[in-house]
Motif scaffolding. Structure first.
Motif, PDB file in Angstrom:
ATOM      1  N   LEU A 183      28.937  28.641  36.544  1.00  0.00           N
ATOM      2  CA  LEU A 183      28.847  28.971  35.135  1.00  0.00           C
ATOM      3  C   LEU A 183      29.309  30.432  35.062  1.00  0.00           C
ATOM      4  O   LEU A 183      28.593  31.324  35.505  1.00  0.00           O
ATOM      5  N   LEU A 184      30.485  30.664  34.530  1.00  0.00           N
ATOM      6  CA  LEU A 184      31.036  32.018  34.506  1.00  0.00           C
ATOM      7  C   LEU A 184      30.894  32.583  33.102  1.00  0.00           C
ATOM      8  O   LEU A 184      31.488  32.066  32.150  1.00  0.00           O
ATOM      9  N   ASP A 185      30.066  33.622  33.001  1.00  0.00           N
ATOM     10  CA  ASP A 185      29.801  34.278  31.724  1.00  0.00           C
ATOM     11  C   ASP A 185      30.677  35.521  31.639  1.00  0.00           C
ATOM     12  O   ASP A 185      30.484  36.477  32.400  1.00  0.00           O
ATOM     13  N   LEU A 186      31.614  35.516  30.720  1.00  0.00           N
ATOM     14  CA  LEU A 186      32.594  36.599  30.648  1.00  0.00           C
ATOM     15  C   LEU A 186      31.964  37.923  30.228  1.00  0.00           C
ATOM     16  O   LEU A 186      32.480  38.991  30.583  1.00  0.00           O
ATOM     17  N   TYR A 187      30.881  37.879  29.503  1.00  0.00           N
ATOM     18  CA  TYR A 187      30.150  39.110  29.179  1.00  0.00           C
ATOM     19  C   TYR A 187      29.628  39.762  30.456  1.00  0.00           C
ATOM     20  O   TYR A 187      29.810  40.961  30.685  1.00  0.00           O
ATOM     21  N   HIS A 188      28.967  38.973  31.306  1.00  0.00           N
ATOM     22  CA  HIS A 188      28.425  39.523  32.543  1.00  0.00           C
ATOM     23  C   HIS A 188      29.536  40.052  33.451  1.00  0.00           C
ATOM     24  O   HIS A 188      29.375  41.092  34.094  1.00  0.00           O
ATOM     25  N   VAL A 189      30.660  39.340  33.505  1.00  0.00           N
ATOM     26  CA  VAL A 189      31.779  39.804  34.330  1.00  0.00           C
ATOM     27  C   VAL A 189      32.249  41.176  33.873  1.00  0.00           C
ATOM     28  O   VAL A 189      32.419  42.096  34.679  1.00  0.00           O
ATOM     29  N   GLN A 190      32.466  41.320  32.578  1.00  0.00           N
ATOM     30  CA  GLN A 190      33.004  42.584  32.066  1.00  0.00           C
ATOM     31  C   GLN A 190      32.032  43.744  32.276  1.00  0.00           C
ATOM     32  O   GLN A 190      32.440  44.842  32.671  1.00  0.00           O
ATOM     33  N   VAL A 191      30.755  43.508  32.038  1.00  0.00           N
ATOM     34  CA  VAL A 191      29.766  44.579  32.192  1.00  0.00           C
ATOM     35  C   VAL A 191      29.629  44.988  33.660  1.00  0.00           C
ATOM     36  O   VAL A 191      29.570  46.179  33.979  1.00  0.00           O
ATOM     37  N   GLN A 192      29.593  44.019  34.555  1.00  0.00           N
ATOM     38  CA  GLN A 192      29.312  44.314  35.963  1.00  0.00           C
ATOM     39  C   GLN A 192      30.546  44.725  36.754  1.00  0.00           C
ATOM     40  O   GLN A 192      30.484  45.619  37.589  1.00  0.00           O
ATOM     41  N   GLU A 193      31.673  44.042  36.487  1.00  0.00           N
ATOM     42  CA  GLU A 193      32.815  44.188  37.380  1.00  0.00           C
ATOM     43  C   GLU A 193      34.096  44.663  36.700  1.00  0.00           C
ATOM     44  O   GLU A 193      34.970  45.228  37.364  1.00  0.00           O
ATOM     45  N   GLY A 194      34.236  44.393  35.399  1.00  0.00           N
ATOM     46  CA  GLY A 194      35.514  44.686  34.757  1.00  0.00           C
ATOM     47  C   GLY A 194      36.611  43.798  35.316  1.00  0.00           C
ATOM     48  O   GLY A 194      36.350  42.748  35.900  1.00  0.00           O
ATOM     49  N   ASP A 195      37.879  44.241  35.141  1.00  0.00           N
ATOM     50  CA  ASP A 195      39.024  43.480  35.667  1.00  0.00           C
ATOM     51  C   ASP A 195      38.879  42.006  35.294  1.00  0.00           C
ATOM     52  O   ASP A 195      39.011  41.102  36.129  1.00  0.00           O
ATOM     53  N   LEU A 196      38.608  41.765  34.014  1.00  0.00           N
ATOM     54  CA  LEU A 196      38.138  40.468  33.543  1.00  0.00           C
ATOM     55  C   LEU A 196      39.130  39.339  33.803  1.00  0.00           C
ATOM     56  O   LEU A 196      38.772  38.287  34.345  1.00  0.00           O
ATOM     57  N   VAL A 197      40.385  39.545  33.437  1.00  0.00           N
ATOM     58  CA  VAL A 197      41.361  38.466  33.566  1.00  0.00           C
ATOM     59  C   VAL A 197      41.599  38.110  35.026  1.00  0.00           C
ATOM     60  O   VAL A 197      41.656  36.932  35.392  1.00  0.00           O
ATOM     61  N   SER A 198      41.716  39.115  35.890  1.00  0.00           N
ATOM     62  CA  SER A 198      41.937  38.840  37.311  1.00  0.00           C
ATOM     63  C   SER A 198      40.749  38.100  37.923  1.00  0.00           C
ATOM     64  O   SER A 198      40.914  37.161  38.714  1.00  0.00           O
ATOM     65  N   THR A 199      39.541  38.517  37.554  1.00  0.00           N
ATOM     66  CA  THR A 199      38.342  37.849  38.068  1.00  0.00           C
ATOM     67  C   THR A 199      38.283  36.416  37.575  1.00  0.00           C
ATOM     68  O   THR A 199      37.943  35.486  38.334  1.00  0.00           O
ATOM     69  N   LEU A 200      38.619  36.196  36.326  1.00  0.00           N
ATOM     70  CA  LEU A 200      38.631  34.850  35.767  1.00  0.00           C
ATOM     71  C   LEU A 200      39.636  33.970  36.501  1.00  0.00           C
ATOM     72  O   LEU A 200      39.324  32.838  36.902  1.00  0.00           O
ATOM     73  N   ARG A 201      40.840  34.470  36.695  1.00  0.00           N
ATOM     74  CA  ARG A 201      41.860  33.694  37.403  1.00  0.00           C
ATOM     75  C   ARG A 201      41.401  33.308  38.812  1.00  0.00           C
ATOM     76  O   ARG A 201      41.608  32.189  39.268  1.00  0.00           O
ATOM     77  N   LYS A 202      40.770  34.247  39.491  1.00  0.00           N
ATOM     78  CA  LYS A 202      40.356  34.018  40.875  1.00  0.00           C
ATOM     79  C   LYS A 202      39.320  32.903  40.987  1.00  0.00           C
ATOM     80  O   LYS A 202      39.372  32.087  41.920  1.00  0.00           O
ATOM     81  N   HIS A 203      38.395  32.872  40.043  1.00  0.00           N
ATOM     82  CA  HIS A 203      37.259  31.969  40.191  1.00  0.00           C
ATOM     83  C   HIS A 203      37.355  30.683  39.369  1.00  0.00           C
ATOM     84  O   HIS A 203      36.519  29.786  39.545  1.00  0.00           O
ATOM     85  N   LEU A 204      38.358  30.561  38.531  1.00  0.00           N
ATOM     86  CA  LEU A 204      38.459  29.366  37.688  1.00  0.00           C
ATOM     87  C   LEU A 204      38.436  28.040  38.457  1.00  0.00           C
ATOM     88  O   LEU A 204      37.883  27.051  37.948  1.00  0.00           O
TER      89      LEU A 204
END
Length: 276
Positions: A183-204
């Motif tokens: 369950l990938l929550d984009l809010y949590h990604v951006q707050v904790q790690e940034g680099d949102l699009v790259s992180t999303l692509r990696k884990h999709l």
């Protein structure tokens, strides 16, 4: 609710339509155009009663959480990573599966839990994985898929899964991709790690469900710092087939705030446009 480009959004009834009592939010979501809902905590209500609310409103249940402890308690994010609490974990998981089955729910979220300061990360993580292995076995024949989520350490200090990499490593350790995903929550990604699009692509490839909100205030898309058309284009490029949960705090009322669906999701290109 389906955007013009085909992306599907469901309403999180813990966060949306809070102008109304909880049981009235089902009809309100349907009236606003949603065809599916999610919420963390169904357990104050009999499952059959919630099932009737869903049926009467013509809604599908996408996600619930497994039971958690009281707010402010050490068990507030569940007991899955707590050594010596396997019996409690199993009781909670079985109750969650009973509800998910009754509600014909797609996903049951098994939270990572808050790691006690006197327990090493390695020990807590091993406990979590062991519990997940048992939990996955319980889902066989139910039609329910388990999901796990990384949460940011600003909002949830001490949460076991504080990065997407750690959540993904738990999925890999269990090794049951058809029964356990992210369950990938984009809010949590951006707050904790940034680099949102790259992180999303990696884990999709491991993602079974998405949730959205705009930092810094966890409000609707377009109200904060994220370039949502770029995010939605990324999902379209990957042919993401799943639901996207609207888990945000409306800044000025739920229905008024839904204009983001045309202003943000509606400006993302369609798959056909992406191939021109």
């Amino acid at each position: 609710m389906r955007a013009p480009n085909g992306l599907r959004f469901d309403a999180n009834l813990k966060w949306l339509f809070t102008e109304l009592p909880f049981e009235e939010r089902f009809e309100a979501a349907a009236a606003a155009g949603f065809t599916a809902v999610e919420y963390a905590d169904p357990y104050p209500y009999p499952a059959g009663r919630l099932r009737r609310r869903l049926t009467d409103a013509g809604l599908r249940q996408v996600l619930i959480n497994a039971p958690m402890g009281k707010p402010g308690s050490p068990e507030r994010a569940g007991v899955a990573c707590l050594p010596g609490r396997a019996d409690r974990f199993r009781t909670d998981l079985e109750r969650g599966l009973d509800y998910a089955t009754e509600l014909e729910c797609d996903f049951l979220h098994v939270l990572g839990g808050i790691r006690p300061t006197d327990v090493s990360h390695d020990r807590a993580f091993a406990t979590y994985v062991t519990n997940l292995v048992w939990a996955v076995e319980q889902t066989r024949g139910t039609g329910v898929c388990l999901v796990i989520e990384a949460q940011n350490s600003r909002d949830v200090p001490g949460f076991l899964l504080d990065t997407q990499a750690r959540a993904a490593s738990a999925v890999e350790a269990v090794g049951e991709p058809n029964r356990l995903g992210l369950l990938l929550d984009l809010y949590h990604v951006q707050v904790q790690e940034g680099d949102l699009v790259s992180t999303l692509r990696k884990h999709l490839p491991r993602v079974r469900h998405l949730q959205i909100a705009d930092p810094p205030d966890r409000t609707e898309p377009g109200s904060g710092e994220v370039s949502w058309p770029r995010v939605f284009d990324t999902l379209l490029d990957a042919s993401y087939p799943g639901w996207i949960g609207c888990e945000y705090r409306p800044a000025n009322g739920t229905v008024n705030g839904l204009s983001w669906l045309t202003e943000q999701a509606g400006t993302a290109r369609t798959p056909a446009e992406g191939t021109r």
